[in-house]
Write an enzyme that holds these catalytic residues in place. Structure first.
Site, PDB file in Angstrom:
ATOM      1  CE  LYS A 168      -3.462   2.568   0.390  1.00 41.81           C
ATOM      2  NZ  LYS A 168      -4.575   2.618   1.283  1.00 41.81           N
ATOM      3  CE  LYS A 236      -3.541   7.622   7.723  1.00 42.51           C
ATOM      4  NZ  LYS A 236      -3.953   6.445   7.532  1.00 42.51           N
TER       5      LYS A 236
END
Length: 285
Positions: A168, A236
């Protein structure tokens, strides 16, 4: 196979809804209880007062929360009620190390853990077309694959726990590069006075065509940044990528540049907009 869902935010709520449509969801929990109560009433399922209560009622516990700390806090809360019949799936985007720590907590109680971050944004969550990158035991993945199929179209086993999150991270850096390229190129086209709808149609059919251009190109040049993936969340995620790279002694100049750009947008009050709002910094004045 009864499943519970923890975290009913932008991504979690539609994912939980599709899990219910598939006949698997029986309980939900959310930090803001009214959200869990309302969804439970809509779906005719139960809502738990605590994560631990949810864990007692189901065999599969799904987590989709914002960050590393939240994942570990929830996993610790689940731990007393875990056993060899329980499987925890974390759909959050966190560091690979956090995934390994969460797995250690779950496995210490006899249960099993999969890190299963997703890609596809809000559209993918709503339409059950998410891409899933899974770390953990293959046999555990196969047990819950029917459950994952209700939410995603592509499910790839990457290896041991943590490899899902590592994959990811690669995805998020690539998405950042695509965002930079598309917004800058379209701003250049607009500066030249091109008919941007025609330009986007033409380019989408060639070698530079991509999902982001197709789905966001026409709206961004109109100054519309409909939410698919929040700037704050990509910021983030890229911060996680930067920290992971630092541990490897690896440089990520593109990601660091995007962090600067996103921070500027956040400071200007645009952090809750879609990442296509990067166009605000690129477009002609």
């Amino acid at each position: 196979m009864r499943a519970g869902f923890i975290g009913l935010g932008t991504m979690g709520k539609p994912m939980a809804y599709n899990l219910a449509k598939g006949g698997f969801l029986s309980s939900v929990w959310n930090r803001t209880q009214i959200i869990a109560k309302t969804l439970a009433q809509t779906l005719n399922i139960t809502y738990a007062q605590t994560p631990a209560e949810l864990a007692t009622a189901v065999e599969v516990i799904c987590i989709c929360v914002t960050g590393d700390k939240e994942v570990l806090v929830i996993t610790e809360a689940l731990a007393p009620n875990l056993n060899p019949q329980k499987i925890v799936i974390d759909f959050s985007t966190v560091s690979a190390e956090t995934a390994r720590q969460a797995a250690a907590i779950v496995r210490s109680q006899g249960g099993d853990f999969l890190d299963c971050p997703v890609s596809g944004g809000l559209e993918g969550a709503r339409n059950s077309t998410l891409t899933m990158m899974v770390g953990g035991h293959q046999v555990t993945l196969e047990k819950i694959r029917p459950l994952l199929n209700t939410m995603g179209k592509s499910i790839t086993h990457m290896g041991e726990v943590g490899t899902g999150q590592s994959t990811k991270a690669v995805n998020q850096i690539m998405a950042a590069g695509i965002n930079q390229a598309v917004t800058e190129a379209l701003a250049f086209g607009e500066a030249q006075g091109l008919d941007m709808d025609k330009a986007i149609e033409a380019i989408s059919q060639g070698a530079a065509g991509n999902w982001f251009l197709e789905k966001r190109g026409k709206t961004m040049v109109q100054g519309t940044f409909n939410l698919g993936f929040k700037i704050t969340l990509h910021h983030k995620d890229l911060s996680i990528c930067k920290a992971m790279a630092a541990q490897l002694g690896f440089s990520l100049p593109l990601a660091e540049g995007m962090l600067t750009d996103y921070q500027q947008l956040i400071d200007q009050g645009f952090g809750e907009e879609d990442i296509s709002a990067l166009y605000r910094l690129k477009r002609p004045n």
